[in-house]
Design a protein around this motif. Structure first.
Motif, PDB file in Angstrom:
ATOM      1  N   VAL A 102       0.837  -1.204   0.000  1.00  0.00           N
ATOM      2  CA  VAL A 102       0.000   0.000   0.000  1.00  0.00           C
ATOM      3  C   VAL A 102       0.869   1.250   0.000  1.00  0.00           C
ATOM      4  N   GLU A 103       1.823   1.298   0.937  1.00  0.00           N
ATOM      5  CA  GLU A 103       2.693   2.469   1.036  1.00  0.00           C
ATOM      6  C   GLU A 103       3.973   2.095   1.773  1.00  0.00           C
ATOM      7  N   PRO A 104       5.127   2.200   1.127  1.00  0.00           N
ATOM      8  CA  PRO A 104       6.385   1.851   1.801  1.00  0.00           C
ATOM      9  C   PRO A 104       6.631   2.726   3.019  1.00  0.00           C
ATOM     10  N   VAL A 105       6.771   2.102   4.176  1.00  0.00           N
ATOM     11  CA  VAL A 105       7.063   2.802   5.424  1.00  0.00           C
ATOM     12  C   VAL A 105       8.186   2.052   6.126  1.00  0.00           C
ATOM     13  N   THR A 106       8.800   2.711   7.096  1.00  0.00           N
ATOM     14  CA  THR A 106       9.795   2.025   7.916  1.00  0.00           C
ATOM     15  C   THR A 106       9.071   1.118   8.896  1.00  0.00           C
ATOM     16  N   LEU A 107       9.507  -0.121   8.996  1.00  0.00           N
ATOM     17  CA  LEU A 107       8.845  -1.091   9.861  1.00  0.00           C
ATOM     18  C   LEU A 107       9.578  -1.215  11.187  1.00  0.00           C
ATOM     19  N   LEU A 108       8.810  -1.407  12.249  1.00  0.00           N
ATOM     20  CA  LEU A 108       9.355  -1.744  13.555  1.00  0.00           C
ATOM     21  C   LEU A 108       8.809  -3.119  13.893  1.00  0.00           C
ATOM     22  N   ALA A 109       9.699  -4.095  14.049  1.00  0.00           N
ATOM     23  CA  ALA A 109       9.257  -5.473  14.241  1.00  0.00           C
ATOM     24  C   ALA A 109      10.103  -6.162  15.300  1.00  0.00           C
ATOM     25  N   PRO A 136      14.373  -5.572  28.096  1.00  0.00           N
ATOM     26  CA  PRO A 136      13.400  -4.483  28.259  1.00  0.00           C
ATOM     27  C   PRO A 136      14.027  -3.125  28.502  1.00  0.00           C
ATOM     28  N   ARG A 137      15.273  -3.082  28.979  1.00  0.00           N
ATOM     29  CA  ARG A 137      15.911  -1.791  29.196  1.00  0.00           C
ATOM     30  C   ARG A 137      16.170  -1.054  27.882  1.00  0.00           C
ATOM     31  N   ARG A 138      16.088  -1.773  26.757  1.00  0.00           N
ATOM     32  CA  ARG A 138      16.283  -1.133  25.460  1.00  0.00           C
ATOM     33  C   ARG A 138      15.030  -0.392  24.999  1.00  0.00           C
ATOM     34  N   LEU A 139      13.896  -0.626  25.679  1.00  0.00           N
ATOM     35  CA  LEU A 139      12.639  -0.045  25.220  1.00  0.00           C
ATOM     36  C   LEU A 139      12.682   1.481  25.121  1.00  0.00           C
ATOM     37  N   PRO A 140      13.189   2.215  26.135  1.00  0.00           N
ATOM     38  CA  PRO A 140      13.251   3.676  25.986  1.00  0.00           C
ATOM     39  C   PRO A 140      14.075   4.122  24.787  1.00  0.00           C
ATOM     40  N   HIS A 141      15.127   3.376  24.476  1.00  0.00           N
ATOM     41  CA  HIS A 141      15.940   3.715  23.308  1.00  0.00           C
ATOM     42  C   HIS A 141      15.137   3.509  22.026  1.00  0.00           C
ATOM     43  N   THR A 142      14.344   2.431  21.993  1.00  0.00           N
ATOM     44  CA  THR A 142      13.519   2.162  20.819  1.00  0.00           C
ATOM     45  C   THR A 142      12.493   3.271  20.622  1.00  0.00           C
ATOM     46  N   VAL A 146      12.218   5.752  17.349  1.00  0.00           N
ATOM     47  CA  VAL A 146      10.995   5.917  16.551  1.00  0.00           C
ATOM     48  C   VAL A 146      10.574   7.376  16.539  1.00  0.00           C
ATOM     49  N   SER A 147      10.671   8.039  17.680  1.00  0.00           N
ATOM     50  CA  SER A 147      10.319   9.453  17.759  1.00  0.00           C
ATOM     51  C   SER A 147      11.192  10.281  16.825  1.00  0.00           C
ATOM     52  N   GLU A 148      12.480   9.983  16.777  1.00  0.00           N
ATOM     53  CA  GLU A 148      13.384  10.724  15.902  1.00  0.00           C
ATOM     54  C   GLU A 148      13.055  10.489  14.434  1.00  0.00           C
ATOM     55  N   LEU A 149      12.698   9.257  14.088  1.00  0.00           N
ATOM     56  CA  LEU A 149      12.307   8.973  12.706  1.00  0.00           C
ATOM     57  C   LEU A 149      11.057   9.765  12.327  1.00  0.00           C
ATOM     58  N   LEU A 150      10.073   9.775  13.211  1.00  0.00           N
ATOM     59  CA  LEU A 150       8.835  10.502  12.951  1.00  0.00           C
ATOM     60  C   LEU A 150       9.101  11.998  12.817  1.00  0.00           C
ATOM     61  N   PHE A 173      -3.390  -3.635  22.454  1.00  0.00           N
ATOM     62  CA  PHE A 173      -2.275  -2.792  22.011  1.00  0.00           C
ATOM     63  C   PHE A 173      -1.409  -2.401  23.203  1.00  0.00           C
ATOM     64  N   ARG A 174      -0.119  -2.647  23.112  1.00  0.00           N
ATOM     65  CA  ARG A 174       0.819  -2.108  24.090  1.00  0.00           C
ATOM     66  C   ARG A 174       0.981  -0.615  23.861  1.00  0.00           C
ATOM     67  N   ARG A 175       1.395   0.077  24.910  1.00  0.00           N
ATOM     68  CA  ARG A 175       1.345   1.537  24.880  1.00  0.00           C
ATOM     69  C   ARG A 175       2.663   2.214  24.535  1.00  0.00           C
ATOM     70  N   ALA A 176       3.775   1.527  24.704  1.00  0.00           N
ATOM     71  CA  ALA A 176       5.073   2.200  24.686  1.00  0.00           C
ATOM     72  C   ALA A 176       5.324   2.991  23.407  1.00  0.00           C
ATOM     73  N   THR A 177       5.097   2.388  22.239  1.00  0.00           N
ATOM     74  CA  THR A 177       5.453   3.072  20.996  1.00  0.00           C
ATOM     75  C   THR A 177       4.568   4.288  20.731  1.00  0.00           C
TER      76      THR A 177
END
Length: 289
Positions: A102-109, A136-142, A146-150, A173-177
């Motif tokens: 549909v539309e090429p986007v950056t994926l987070l998987a 899980p300590r990597r979650l804030p970095h993730t 994502v915020s920087e990409l957006l 739905f998890r909330r972190a992202t």
């Protein structure tokens, strides 16, 4: 090894079932050969695969080889100065191809996707960002990444359920992202992916539990008249509506998982769901972050 951030789905490979009889063996063979040829072409593109035009072309070609029709949304992103956080339910490895078609986007998987045959290689070449849920300590970095990409104008697609389910109504739905969208001031686009065979709801594409890619591919190759429907719901604007990540995740889940209309938040106060999101609660406490 399971980590504290793992999500456990109740779905198993037994959930995957066709709604129609299988296609003839000759057609299965033709599809398999066409799919193999298309995979080779996509993987030999190397780093060029990440180019938006090529990415969409490869995704569409892979679905065409499987005789899978994509219907619904013409676009996922909303335009403007920032990228869009696209949040979709997760049923199958085919979800990735459907979104990219549909539309090429950056994926987070999740990290495991990178090891999947075919889709993993395509995802890596497409510049997918992988999450290691055993740390899980990597979650804030993730979230920060994502915020920087957006903020830089790149749209990002995520599967906030963190695992696959056999239908579009299950899970949560998890909330972190969603915090990444708030931090970047970016819109959120809820998307529903569901699979049908001649209009009948079908779980044949589901890739759940201890299923293998080979087993899933065999079912898909034999599926008659398989269609993936991509439904893009109204955009949510977290900053204009004063939404926190809990409210934002609830609104997005109400649309994507329940298929229920949600008023887009455009600056006149936050929309609120009138009823609970129709899905089972998460089984592990960390899913509430």
């Amino acid at each position: 090894m399971n980590g504290p951030w793992d999500v456990h789905s109740d779905c198993t490979p037994d959930c995957a079932a066709p709604a129609l009889p299988r296609v003839p063996a000759t057609r299965i063979a033709r599809r398999g050969a066409a799919f193999a040829r298309t995979v080779r072409r996509a993987l030999t593109d190397g780093e060029r695969t990440a180019e938006p035009g090529r990415l969409r072309t490869h995704a569409r070609a892979l679905l065409d080889a499987l005789d899978i029709h994509v219907e619904g949304a013409a676009a996922l992103t909303s335009g403007g100065g920032t990228g869009t956080l696209v949040v979709a339910n997760h049923i199958s490895w085919l979800d990735i191809l459907a979104l990219l078609a549909v539309e090429p986007v950056t994926l987070l998987a999740k990290r495991e996707v990178g090891g999947w045959p075919v889709v993993g290689g395509l995802a890596r070449r497409a510049g997918t960002h992988f999450i290691d849920r055993t740390h899980p300590r990597r979650l804030p970095h993730t979230v920060r990444d994502v915020s920087e990409l957006l903020a830089a104008g790149r749209s990002v697609a995520v599967f906030p359920q963190a695992t696959t389910w056999c239908t579009a109504e299950a899970g949560t739905f998890r909330r972190a992202t969603f915090q990444a969208a708030i931090d970047a001031g970016a819109p959120v686009r809820p998307v529903t992916l569901d699979y049908r065979q001649q209009g009948l709801p079908s779980t044949v594409a589901a890739f759940c539990g201890e299923d293998t890619f080979a087993g899933s591919l065999r079912r898909v190759l034999a599926a008659r008249a398989l269609t993936v429907r991509v439904t893009a719901h109204p955009v949510l604007w977290p900053l204009d509506g004063g939404l926190d990540r809990r409210e934002l995740a609830a609104l997005a889940a109400r649309a994507a998982l329940g298929g229920l209309p949600v008023t887009a938040v455009t600056g006149g106060g936050a929309a609120r769901p009138a009823a609970p999101v129709p899905h089972a609660p998460p089984r592990d406490t960390p899913a509430h972050v």
